[in-house]
Design a protein around this motif. Structure first.
Motif, mmCIF file in Angstrom:
data_model
loop_
_atom_site.group_PDB
_atom_site.id
_atom_site.type_symbol
_atom_site.label_atom_id
_atom_site.label_comp_id
_atom_site.label_asym_id
_atom_site.label_seq_id
_atom_site.Cartn_x
_atom_site.Cartn_y
_atom_site.Cartn_z
ATOM 1 N N HIS A 86 0.900 -1.318 0.022
ATOM 2 C CA HIS A 86 0.112 -0.034 -0.084
ATOM 3 C C HIS A 86 0.828 1.224 -0.028
ATOM 4 C CE1 HIS A 86 -3.161 2.752 1.034
ATOM 5 N NE2 HIS A 86 -2.504 3.279 2.034
ATOM 6 N N ALA A 87 1.739 1.377 0.911
ATOM 7 C CA ALA A 87 3.003 2.295 0.773
ATOM 8 C C ALA A 87 3.480 2.661 -0.611
ATOM 9 C CB ALA A 87 3.445 2.340 2.068
ATOM 10 N N LEU A 88 4.070 1.745 -0.942
ATOM 11 C CA LEU A 88 4.585 1.514 -2.221
ATOM 12 C C LEU A 88 3.692 1.757 -3.339
ATOM 13 C CD1 LEU A 88 7.408 -0.946 -1.323
ATOM 14 C CD2 LEU A 88 7.637 1.502 -1.321
ATOM 15 N N GLY A 89 2.565 1.667 -3.402
ATOM 16 C CA GLY A 89 1.887 1.853 -4.534
ATOM 17 C C GLY A 89 1.992 0.559 -5.370
ATOM 18 N N SER A 90 2.402 -0.759 -4.760
ATOM 19 C CA SER A 90 2.518 -1.957 -5.583
ATOM 20 C C SER A 90 1.313 -2.661 -5.783
ATOM 21 C CB SER A 90 3.523 -2.905 -4.678
ATOM 22 O OG SER A 90 3.739 -3.939 -5.462
ATOM 23 N N GLY A 91 0.800 -3.075 -6.847
ATOM 24 C CA GLY A 91 -0.155 -4.113 -6.911
ATOM 25 C C GLY A 91 0.050 -5.502 -6.509
ATOM 26 N N LEU A 92 0.922 -5.934 -6.040
ATOM 27 C CA LEU A 92 1.486 -7.153 -5.602
ATOM 28 C C LEU A 92 1.161 -7.430 -4.099
ATOM 29 C CD1 LEU A 92 4.927 -7.525 -6.923
ATOM 30 C CD2 LEU A 92 3.055 -8.402 -8.070
ATOM 31 N N ASP A 93 0.771 -8.686 -4.051
ATOM 32 C CA ASP A 93 0.143 -9.136 -2.527
ATOM 33 C C ASP A 93 1.472 -9.375 -1.827
ATOM 34 O OD1 ASP A 93 -2.684 -9.126 -3.114
ATOM 35 O OD2 ASP A 93 -2.334 -10.961 -4.119
ATOM 36 N N MET A 94 2.575 -9.947 -2.150
ATOM 37 C CA MET A 94 3.711 -10.138 -1.588
ATOM 38 C C MET A 94 4.958 -9.269 -2.142
ATOM 39 S SD MET A 94 3.024 -12.050 1.116
ATOM 40 C CE MET A 94 4.659 -13.103 1.538
ATOM 41 N N PRO A 95 5.171 -8.309 -2.437
ATOM 42 C CA PRO A 95 6.536 -7.555 -3.093
ATOM 43 C C PRO A 95 7.693 -8.011 -2.338
ATOM 44 C CG PRO A 95 5.223 -6.073 -1.671
ATOM 45 C CD PRO A 95 4.402 -7.196 -1.631
ATOM 46 N N VAL A 96 7.515 -8.278 -1.182
ATOM 47 C CA VAL A 96 8.980 -8.689 -0.309
ATOM 48 C C VAL A 96 8.758 -9.949 0.338
ATOM 49 C CG1 VAL A 96 10.434 -7.824 1.380
ATOM 50 C CG2 VAL A 96 9.149 -6.241 -0.160
ATOM 51 N N ARG A 97 9.942 -10.839 0.269
ATOM 52 C CA ARG A 97 9.993 -11.808 0.981
ATOM 53 C C ARG A 97 10.636 -11.700 2.459
ATOM 54 N NH1 ARG A 97 7.336 -16.476 -0.823
ATOM 55 N NH2 ARG A 97 8.931 -17.680 -0.005
ATOM 56 N N VAL A 98 9.914 -11.162 3.493
ATOM 57 C CA VAL A 98 10.419 -10.697 4.918
ATOM 58 C C VAL A 98 10.915 -12.087 5.648
ATOM 59 C CG1 VAL A 98 8.850 -8.594 4.724
ATOM 60 C CG2 VAL A 98 8.014 -10.626 5.710
ATOM 61 N N HIS A 99 12.116 -11.736 6.310
ATOM 62 C CA HIS A 99 12.843 -12.526 6.955
ATOM 63 C C HIS A 99 12.231 -12.767 8.433
ATOM 64 C CE1 HIS A 99 15.717 -14.906 9.178
ATOM 65 N NE2 HIS A 99 16.322 -15.164 8.068
ATOM 66 N N HIS A 100 12.299 -13.648 9.193
ATOM 67 C CA HIS A 100 11.721 -13.895 10.597
ATOM 68 C C HIS A 100 12.476 -12.765 11.304
ATOM 69 C CE1 HIS A 100 10.637 -18.067 9.026
ATOM 70 N NE2 HIS A 100 9.463 -17.699 9.729
ATOM 71 N N THR A 101 11.644 -12.274 12.097
ATOM 72 C CA THR A 101 12.150 -11.062 13.117
ATOM 73 C C THR A 101 12.724 -9.974 12.429
ATOM 74 O OG1 THR A 101 14.177 -11.681 13.736
ATOM 75 C CG2 THR A 101 12.181 -12.556 15.139
ATOM 76 N N SER A 102 12.699 -9.886 11.044
ATOM 77 C CA SER A 102 13.217 -8.596 10.445
ATOM 78 C C SER A 102 12.440 -7.221 10.668
ATOM 79 C CB SER A 102 13.115 -8.886 8.913
ATOM 80 O OG SER A 102 11.637 -8.859 8.488
ATOM 81 N N LEU A 103 12.892 -6.182 10.627
ATOM 82 C CA LEU A 103 12.418 -4.998 11.033
ATOM 83 C C LEU A 103 11.981 -4.243 9.587
ATOM 84 C CD1 LEU A 103 14.737 -3.561 13.613
ATOM 85 C CD2 LEU A 103 12.684 -5.025 14.061
ATOM 86 N N SER A 104 10.966 -3.647 9.307
ATOM 87 C CA SER A 104 10.486 -2.772 8.396
ATOM 88 C C SER A 104 9.858 -1.655 8.767
ATOM 89 C CB SER A 104 9.357 -3.642 7.292
ATOM 90 O OG SER A 104 10.154 -4.627 6.714
ATOM 91 N N VAL A 105 10.388 -0.508 8.522
ATOM 92 C CA VAL A 105 9.678 0.763 9.140
ATOM 93 C C VAL A 105 9.111 1.733 8.380
ATOM 94 C CG1 VAL A 105 10.814 2.951 10.302
ATOM 95 C CG2 VAL A 105 11.818 0.858 10.740
ATOM 96 N N VAL A 106 7.950 1.955 8.592
ATOM 97 C CA VAL A 106 6.920 3.046 7.876
ATOM 98 C C VAL A 106 6.392 4.151 8.587
ATOM 99 C CG1 VAL A 106 4.755 3.046 6.533
ATOM 100 C CG2 VAL A 106 6.223 0.841 6.388
ATOM 101 N N ARG A 107 6.763 5.389 7.986
ATOM 102 C CA ARG A 107 6.101 6.373 8.997
ATOM 103 C C ARG A 107 4.824 6.915 8.240
ATOM 104 N NH1 ARG A 107 10.689 10.639 10.708
ATOM 105 N NH2 ARG A 107 11.481 9.363 12.533
ATOM 106 N N GLY A 108 3.889 7.304 9.145
ATOM 107 C CA GLY A 108 2.569 7.792 8.591
ATOM 108 C C GLY A 108 1.883 9.014 9.163
ATOM 109 N N ALA A 109 1.035 9.477 8.375
ATOM 110 C CA ALA A 109 0.498 10.748 9.073
ATOM 111 C C ALA A 109 -0.838 10.996 8.056
ATOM 112 C CB ALA A 109 1.264 12.154 8.838
ATOM 113 N N ASP A 110 -1.959 11.352 8.406
ATOM 114 C CA ASP A 110 -3.294 11.194 7.909
ATOM 115 C C ASP A 110 -3.214 9.792 6.907
ATOM 116 O OD1 ASP A 110 -2.130 12.142 5.115
ATOM 117 O OD2 ASP A 110 -1.678 13.815 6.362
ATOM 118 N N THR A 111 -3.433 10.147 5.719
ATOM 119 C CA THR A 111 -3.403 8.851 4.854
ATOM 120 C C THR A 111 -2.308 8.520 4.170
ATOM 121 O OG1 THR A 111 -4.340 10.076 2.963
ATOM 122 C CG2 THR A 111 -6.022 9.122 4.423
ATOM 123 N N ARG A 112 -1.192 9.125 4.333
ATOM 124 C CA ARG A 112 0.065 8.937 3.892
ATOM 125 C C ARG A 112 0.965 8.137 4.463
ATOM 126 N NH1 ARG A 112 2.936 14.417 3.511
ATOM 127 N NH2 ARG A 112 1.965 14.784 5.599
#
Length: 235
Positions: free
Chosen positions: A185-211
């Protein structure tokens, strides 16, 4: 009292900007779980952590121990809640459990007491996972829950968390599918699984209003010294 900056004036793309007026989400995938081909479809929903998974959880909790953490949210599934509890304890917190953070169920409409790996032909199973890896879409799973409904429930709870924690950093312990829904959603991707995330990996997203702005993805440097292995399923 200082007023919060206007939402549209906040630079979400600057990782060094203060948290004033925005929420920083640290999305943490759970530790490795115990899975085998003998498990029924129902049993694959909530397996416990493996021995390696417990070590991974300790490592990520230790990594985040010195960081500012204002709140911890978690999926109710045991592997995610165990991960969230370990992180929260280092900050004197208790995870807030939200059922909307439950993982996508690839076998939701398969008989719960039967193992897909023992009932379905090997070639059919292999084709399903091969197509999933190739397309990175959920539609290849014939017994899965509705993908659009899954995305809507995940993005809905994330919106609530962001709005409730402006000016704060929030850890969310959940699952690969949940993290991918947020990242897509944040990247505007139409894929369901754009990334193969590792166990206990960290992904950081910042948000405000709908952004939303992605700051980092799949950081698992805290477990690089561990021997890793791949299970038959990657939930």
């Amino acid at each position: 009292m200082l007023s919060q900056p206007r939402a549209r004036s906040i630079d979400l793309d600057n990782p060094f900007a203060p948290l004033n007026g925005l929420c920083e989400l640290v999305l943490v995938r759970h530790g490795e779980q115990k899975l085998s081909k003998d498990l029924s479809a129902g049993e694959t929903v909530d397996p416990p952590l493996s021995e390696l998974g417990e070590r991974q959880v300790d490592a990520v909790a230790e990594r985040l121990a010195a960081a500012r953490v204002d709140a911890v949210y978690s999926s109710p599934l045991s592997r995610a809640l165990r991960t969230g509890t370990a992180i929260a304890e280092r900050h004197g917190l208790t995870p807030v459990v939200r059922p909307e953070l439950v993982e996508y169920e690839a076998w939701q409409r398969f008989p719960a007491d039967r193992s897909p790996f023992e009932v379905l032909p090997h070639d059919e199973i292999a084709a399903i996972f091969r197509d999933h890896i190739r397309t990175r879409r959920y539609e290849v799973f014939p017994y899965a829950e509705d993908a659009q409904a899954f995305r809507e429930r995940v993005l809905g709870v994330v919106e609530t968390i962001v709005n409730d924690h402006l000016g704060e950093r929030v850890v969310v312990t959940c699952h690969g599918g949940v993290i991918n829904a947020v990242l897509a959603h944040a990247l505007g991707s139409g894929l369901d699984m754009p990334v193969r995330v590792h166990h206990t990996s960290l992904s950081v997203v910042r948000g405000a209003d709908t952004r939303r702005a992605v700051q980092s993805v799949n950081d698992f440097t805290h477990v690089l010294d561990f021997q890793t292995h791949v299970g038959i399923m990657n939930q």
